[in-house]
Scaffold this motif. Structure first.
Motif: not given
Length: 172
Positions: A46-61
Motif C-alpha cells: 500500500m505504501v510503496a504504490a502510493s510512493a510510486l505514484g507520488a515520486a517525482r523524477r527530479d525530486g523524489g518524494l
C-alpha cells in the motif's frame, strides 16, 4: 531513485503476500508466520504504490517521506495489533466505539487514519510536488505539436482525392 526503491518495495511486499498465500498449500498445520507476512506485505504494498505514484523524477518524494513512513507504521502496527490481540470473550464483550477491538483497529486504525494523514500531507506539499513552470511549458509545447499534426491530417483528409487511372484491360 525513489521510483526504483518504490518498485523494489512493491516487489518485496508482493513476494511476502504470495509466500503467505502459498503457505496455505504446505502440508501440516498453518504456519505461524503467514498472517504476519500477509499483514506486513500488505502495508508495504500500500505504501510503496502510493510512493510510486507520488515520486517525482527530479525530486523524489521530498517532504512526503515522513507521511509515508507514518502511514506504514500505522498500517503495519494496525495489522500487528489485530494479530496480537486476544480473542474476544463472549461473556465479557469489551467494545471500542461500539465495535469489538479487532474490528475497531481494522476500521478506524487501518482504514481511517491513513485517509486522514495522506490527503493532509499531499495538501501541504502540493506546491512543491505538482507541476512547475518548466513542466507546464513542456505540456504546452506538446499540445502545440499535437494540434499542428491534427490540423495537417485534417486538411489532407478533406482534400479532394486524386482520381486513379482505370486499369487497362486487354481484349479477349
Amino acid at each position: 531513485m525513489a521510483r526504483r526503491n518504490s518498485l523494489l518495495a512493491l516487489l518485496a511486499g508482493t513476494v511476502a503476500i504470495a509466500a503467505a498465500y502459498g503457505s496455505a498449500f504446505l502440508p501440516g498445520p498453518p504456519t505461524a508466520w503467514a498472517p504476519w507476512a500477509l499483514g506486513i506485505g500488505t502495508a508495504v504494498v500500500m505504501v510503496a504504490a502510493s510512493a510510486l505514484g507520488a515520486a517525482r523524477r527530479d525530486g523524489g518524494l521530498g517532504r512526503l517521506k515522513l507521511p509515508f513512513a507514518l502511514v506504514f507504521l500505522i498500517l503495519a502496527g494496525g495489522f500487528a495489533l489485530v494479530l496480537a490481540l486476544p480473542p474476544v470473550d463472549a461473556a465479557d464483550p469489551t467494545l471500542f466505539l461500539g465495535l469489538p477491538p479487532r474490528a475497531a483497529v481494522v476500521l478506524l486504525g487501518i482504514g481511517l487514519l491513513p485517509l486522514l494523514v495522506l490527503p493532509i500531507a499531499y495538501a501541504l506539499t502540493f506546491d512543491e510536488m505538482t507541476l512547475n513552470e518548466a513542466d507546464w511549458e513542456k505540456i504546452r509545447e506538446a499540445a502545440r505539436v499535437y494540434q499542428a499534426s491534427q490540423s495537417a491530417s485534417a486538411q489532407s483528409a478533406h482534400a479532394a482525392p486524386t482520381p486513379r487511372p482505370a486499369p487497362e484491360v486487354e481484349p479477349v
